[in-house]
Design a protein around this motif. Structure first.
Motif, PDB file in Angstrom:
ATOM      1  N   GLU A  61       0.838  -1.203   0.000  1.00 28.74           N
ATOM      2  CA  GLU A  61       0.000   0.000   0.000  1.00 28.74           C
ATOM      3  C   GLU A  61       0.873   1.254   0.000  1.00 28.74           C
ATOM      4  O   GLU A  61       1.995   1.227   0.533  1.00 28.74           O
ATOM      5  N   SER A  71      -5.176   7.837  -2.321  1.00 27.85           N
ATOM      6  CA  SER A  71      -5.309   6.629  -3.120  1.00 27.85           C
ATOM      7  C   SER A  71      -4.648   6.864  -4.471  1.00 27.85           C
ATOM      8  O   SER A  71      -4.658   7.991  -4.992  1.00 27.85           O
ATOM      9  N   THR A  73      -4.000   5.148  -8.568  1.00 20.99           N
ATOM     10  CA  THR A  73      -4.460   4.182  -9.554  1.00 20.99           C
ATOM     11  C   THR A  73      -3.730   4.396 -10.861  1.00 20.99           C
ATOM     12  O   THR A  73      -3.292   5.501 -11.180  1.00 20.99           O
ATOM     13  N   SER A  91     -11.119   8.241   4.686  1.00 19.10           N
ATOM     14  CA  SER A  91     -10.404   7.403   3.734  1.00 19.10           C
ATOM     15  C   SER A  91     -10.862   7.719   2.320  1.00 19.10           C
ATOM     16  O   SER A  91     -11.960   8.253   2.106  1.00 19.10           O
ATOM     17  N   GLY A  93     -10.631   6.045  -1.930  1.00 18.36           N
ATOM     18  CA  GLY A  93     -10.267   4.954  -2.829  1.00 18.36           C
ATOM     19  C   GLY A  93     -10.629   5.322  -4.249  1.00 18.36           C
ATOM     20  O   GLY A  93     -11.753   5.778  -4.490  1.00 18.36           O
ATOM     21  N   ASP A  95     -10.078   4.146  -8.615  1.00 17.51           N
ATOM     22  CA  ASP A  95      -9.621   3.109  -9.537  1.00 17.51           C
ATOM     23  C   ASP A  95     -10.015   3.489 -10.957  1.00 17.51           C
ATOM     24  O   ASP A  95     -11.043   4.136 -11.178  1.00 17.51           O
ATOM     25  N   SER A 141     -12.018   0.179  -5.561  1.00 16.59           N
ATOM     26  CA  SER A 141     -12.062   1.457  -4.842  1.00 16.59           C
ATOM     27  C   SER A 141     -12.511   1.266  -3.399  1.00 16.59           C
ATOM     28  O   SER A 141     -11.973   1.891  -2.477  1.00 16.59           O
ATOM     29  N   LYS A 144      -9.608  -0.241  -1.455  1.00 20.19           N
ATOM     30  CA  LYS A 144      -8.537   0.737  -1.216  1.00 20.19           C
ATOM     31  C   LYS A 144      -8.913   1.686  -0.081  1.00 20.19           C
ATOM     32  O   LYS A 144      -8.034   2.157   0.655  1.00 20.19           O
ATOM     33  N   ALA A 145     -10.190   1.993   0.057  1.00 24.73           N
ATOM     34  CA  ALA A 145     -10.636   2.850   1.157  1.00 24.73           C
ATOM     35  C   ALA A 145     -10.700   2.071   2.471  1.00 24.73           C
ATOM     36  O   ALA A 145     -10.461   2.618   3.547  1.00 24.73           O
TER      37      ALA A 145
END
Length: 214
Positions: A61, A71, A73, A91, A93, A95, A141, A144-145
């Motif tokens: 990460e 985040s 991508t 958080s 996320g 993508d 996504s 990732k969060a």
């Protein structure tokens, strides 16, 4: 703050703290890694942070400055980074994926039977969108969060996703047996999706009031 670029940049310095993680990677992988982190530094600059390395954590990460959530991508020739202050958001996320359908094998891993039925219904009404790939991206996504908050990965099978084609939103419902779910008070994670050219984009932004305090 979001920064993105199409293709890779060639005129930026490589930070030693980052280069070690892709020292043995193929040139294409090194280029996308460096470019995505350059996007991150540009986004951080908008928040008032000086340039700094974005190293890789124990489970691959990105490691952000202490006061930041973010985040990264890369895909479909797009590199992007999203960052925000931890005092404002829990958080993030994001993508990006190509607007191309998944293989049968990948779809079987990403979606359960009810999700596949819903995807087939969406495809019959909006055939120009690769809904299975969008589901994959939305789950990416969400994951990732989720990871920075909990330190736990989610399997595709641990989150049931529904996509709203009209509002361009999606909702991920975590299964009751997801271990740290109750610790953080997070049952549902919502996000937004969009299309840009041949790319599918998804994003999750978790406000401070989402779930319990860490």
């Amino acid at each position: 703050m979001v920064e993105q670029t199409v293709g890779d940049v060639c005129d930026v310095d490589t930070w030693q703290e980052e280069a070690i993680y892709v020292a043995e990677a193929v040139p294409e992988r090194r280029a996308e890694f460096i470019t995505t982190r350059e996007c991150a530094r540009r986004a951080l600059r908008q928040l008032g942070f000086p340039p700094c390395p974005i190293p890789v954590g124990a489970t691959r990460e990105p490691v952000w400055p202490r006061a930041v959530v973010g985040s990264l991508t890369h895909g479909a020739d797009l590199r992007a980074a999203a960052v925000a202050l931890k005092s404002q958001y829990r958080s993030l996320g994001i993508d990006v994926e190509p607007n191309i359908g998944l293989s049968t094998e990948a779809l079987a891993l990403a979606a359960d039977a009810p999700e596949r039925l819903a995807l087939a219904s969406l495809a019959s009404s909006w055939p120009d969108i690769a809904w299975d790939r969008l589901l994959f991206s939305a789950k990416e996504s969400i994951f990732k969060a989720w990871f920075p908050l909990t330190g736990h990965w989610l399997g595709f099978e641990e989150c049931t996703l529904s996509i709203d084609p009209v509002t361009a939103t999606f909702t991920g419902r975590l299964h009751p047996d997801v271990d740290p779910r109750s610790d953080f008070g997070i049952d549902v994670i919502e996000g937004r999706w969009g299309i840009s050219g041949r790319r599918l984009l998804t994003a999750v932004v978790m406000p401070l009031q989402a779930g319990k305090e860490c």
